[in-house]
Design an enzyme around this catalytic site. Structure first.
Site, PDB file in Angstrom:
ATOM      1  N   GLU A  47     -38.167  33.373  18.973  1.00 19.46           N
ATOM      2  CA  GLU A  47     -36.943  34.026  18.821  1.00 19.46           C
ATOM      3  C   GLU A  47     -36.845  35.008  20.298  1.00 19.46           C
ATOM      4  O   GLU A  47     -35.514  34.971  20.878  1.00 19.46           O
ATOM      5  CB  GLU A  47     -36.951  34.927  17.605  1.00 19.46           C
ATOM      6  CG  GLU A  47     -36.459  34.113  16.438  1.00 19.46           C
ATOM      7  CD  GLU A  47     -35.212  33.215  16.377  1.00 19.46           C
ATOM      8  OE1 GLU A  47     -34.322  33.539  17.153  1.00 19.46           O
ATOM      9  OE2 GLU A  47     -35.211  32.231  15.744  1.00 19.46           O
ATOM     10  N   TYR A  66     -30.457  41.005  15.350  1.00 15.26           N
ATOM     11  CA  TYR A  66     -30.163  39.386  15.255  1.00 15.26           C
ATOM     12  C   TYR A  66     -31.859  38.991  14.988  1.00 15.26           C
ATOM     13  O   TYR A  66     -32.096  38.300  14.090  1.00 15.26           O
ATOM     14  CB  TYR A  66     -29.820  38.690  16.541  1.00 15.26           C
ATOM     15  CG  TYR A  66     -30.214  37.462  16.670  1.00 15.26           C
ATOM     16  CD1 TYR A  66     -29.668  36.460  15.746  1.00 15.26           C
ATOM     17  CD2 TYR A  66     -31.612  36.803  17.249  1.00 15.26           C
ATOM     18  CE1 TYR A  66     -29.968  34.938  15.823  1.00 15.26           C
ATOM     19  CE2 TYR A  66     -31.926  35.839  17.394  1.00 15.26           C
ATOM     20  CZ  TYR A  66     -31.203  34.661  16.511  1.00 15.26           C
ATOM     21  OH  TYR A  66     -31.820  33.437  16.538  1.00 15.26           O
ATOM     22  N   ASP A  69     -26.369  34.000  15.900  1.00  9.89           N
ATOM     23  CA  ASP A  69     -26.393  33.770  17.498  1.00  9.89           C
ATOM     24  C   ASP A  69     -25.251  33.119  17.931  1.00  9.89           C
ATOM     25  O   ASP A  69     -24.284  32.857  17.385  1.00  9.89           O
ATOM     26  CB  ASP A  69     -27.831  32.938  17.529  1.00  9.89           C
ATOM     27  CG  ASP A  69     -27.719  31.477  17.475  1.00  9.89           C
ATOM     28  OD1 ASP A  69     -26.687  30.893  16.866  1.00  9.89           O
ATOM     29  OD2 ASP A  69     -28.439  30.720  18.104  1.00  9.89           O
ATOM     30  N   CYS A 102     -21.490  20.940  17.609  1.00  8.13           N
ATOM     31  CA  CYS A 102     -20.164  21.864  17.838  1.00  8.13           C
ATOM     32  C   CYS A 102     -20.657  22.811  19.180  1.00  8.13           C
ATOM     33  O   CYS A 102     -20.879  23.933  19.184  1.00  8.13           O
ATOM     34  CB  CYS A 102     -20.016  22.676  16.616  1.00  8.13           C
ATOM     35  SG  CYS A 102     -18.426  23.653  16.937  1.00  8.13           S
ATOM     36  N   CYS A 106     -17.213  16.100  17.551  1.00  8.04           N
ATOM     37  CA  CYS A 106     -16.637  16.115  16.199  1.00  8.04           C
ATOM     38  C   CYS A 106     -16.904  14.931  15.388  1.00  8.04           C
ATOM     39  O   CYS A 106     -17.034  15.119  14.257  1.00  8.04           O
ATOM     40  CB  CYS A 106     -15.005  16.526  16.388  1.00  8.04           C
ATOM     41  SG  CYS A 106     -14.639  18.008  17.095  1.00  8.04           S
ATOM     42  N   CYS A 164     -19.893  15.711  13.339  1.00  7.05           N
ATOM     43  CA  CYS A 164     -19.925  16.932  12.619  1.00  7.05           C
ATOM     44  C   CYS A 164     -19.776  16.434  11.095  1.00  7.05           C
ATOM     45  O   CYS A 164     -18.616  15.933  10.715  1.00  7.05           O
ATOM     46  CB  CYS A 164     -18.767  17.721  13.244  1.00  7.05           C
ATOM     47  SG  CYS A 164     -18.783  19.344  12.275  1.00  7.05           S
ATOM     48  N   CYS A 209     -12.701  21.642   9.267  1.00  3.39           N
ATOM     49  CA  CYS A 209     -12.862  22.577  10.416  1.00  3.39           C
ATOM     50  C   CYS A 209     -11.474  22.970  10.598  1.00  3.39           C
ATOM     51  O   CYS A 209     -10.550  22.183  11.157  1.00  3.39           O
ATOM     52  CB  CYS A 209     -13.334  21.745  11.477  1.00  3.39           C
ATOM     53  SG  CYS A 209     -13.489  22.885  13.112  1.00  3.39           S
TER      54      CYS A 209
END
Length: 324
Positions: free
Chosen positions: A69, A152, A170, A225, A232, A235, A241
């Protein structure tokens, strides 16, 4: 976790594929929990398409998750992978890193960029060793109390390492939520209270599902995305969406900040640090003077490195990575 039974979610003609937010005629449970129509298709997609990354493997442990991270902030996976593997081979536990000088963390950080992250990770390792017996704490509040750990990172470690229920926001997740739910192309430049509220509302109630959802929505933003050239057709929630169903209206908010590097103080700082990383003895000012032609900018960059604790000045114009 065991993946739920996988229904079909990719057919735009599916009458059940209603966009979010749910209309007033939607079932009461969907109006109360707006993420319900998204959870199963996104998690199922993740179960099938997630990248095999070392920090996602059980053997990585909480320390491996934390290291990843820190390294992945504003840095692509391809650049992080070799440094991550070298780091964990050298410092498999927080106490191993804490036992070394902070300058060694800066040295091992290499060219990942934003090297203050190396110092913060070293500081977190020292605190984990001192306060928690060398084990990364599972408690969110204890994670947040570690030096160098923000909201975060605390949420990410608690979620990805310990399977807890936290909103992990994020850039990738924020973009997915902005498009799928809010109906805009890009999220605000800085995370807002409204985004945090939405992220909490979208969390599955079950803790394990929530942790899987956090990882899955992040991966969806990273692979499908994306900021540019979104795919798309790949997705799993394209049919739901809000942004896509509205015709993909162009971004009309504040200009998105671009990152520049060439000719900036960041570039000069990087060149100065590169000289110090390669040297295992103090380096004279004259050697640093050779890395950049403009003396005022070079001096400003070096002063900034000293102020940030990344470089330690010594007598007679010598410099080294920090020992304490």
């Amino acid at each position: 976790m065991t993946a739920p039974t996988k229904p079909s979610h990719n057919d735009p003609s599916d009458p059940a594929a209603t966009p979010l937010p749910a209309p007033a005629t939607a079932p009461a449970e969907e109006r109360a929990a707006p993420g319900v129509p998204l959870h199963t298709p996104v998690i199922d997609w993740f179960d099938e398409h997630a990248r095999d990354l070392p920090w996602r493997r059980p053997e990585a442990g909480a320390w491996g998750v934390m290291v990843s991270e820190f390294m992945l902030q504003q840095t692509p996976v391809s650049r992080v992978l070799p440094v991550y593997e070298q780091w964990l081979a050298r410092w498999p536990r927080p106490a191993d890193l804490a036992a070394e000088a902070p300058g060694e963390a800066v040295r091992a950080w290499g060219r990942l960029g934003y090297p203050r992250r190396a110092l913060r990770l070293h500081g977190a390792a020292a605190a984990i060793t001192e306060r928690h017996g060398g084990d990364v704490p599972a408690d969110h509040a204890q994670l947040l109390a570690l030096p160098g750990i923000g909201e975060y990172t605390a949420a990410a470690v608690a979620s990805f390492a310990y399977g807890q229920r936290h909103a992990v926001l994020d850039t990738n997740v924020r973009r997915v939520f902005a498009r799928a739910v809010t109906g805009v192309q890009y999220p605000p430049n800085a995370t807002t209270a409204a985004e945090r509220k939405l992220a909490r509302a979208l969390l599955p109630d079950d803790e394990a599902d929530a942790a899987r959802w956090a990882a899955a929505s992040m991966e969806l933003g990273a692979l499908v995305c994306t900021a540019k050239n979104e795919q798309c057709h790949r997705c799993p929630i394209a049919a739901r969406c809000t942004w896509r169903l509205a015709g993909k209206p162009a971004h009309d908010g504040p200009p998105r900040r671009g990152q520049t590097y060439a000719g900036t103080d960041r570039q000069v700082r990087g060149r100065l640090l590169a000289v110090l990383r390669e040297a295992h003895e103090p380096v004279p000012q004259s050697a640093l003077d050779q890395v950049w032609h403009e003396p005022v900018q070079r001096a400003r960059a070096l002063d900034g490195l000293v102020a940030d604790g990344l470089v330690e000045p010594l007598a007679d114009g010598m410099y080294r990575l920090p020992l304490s």
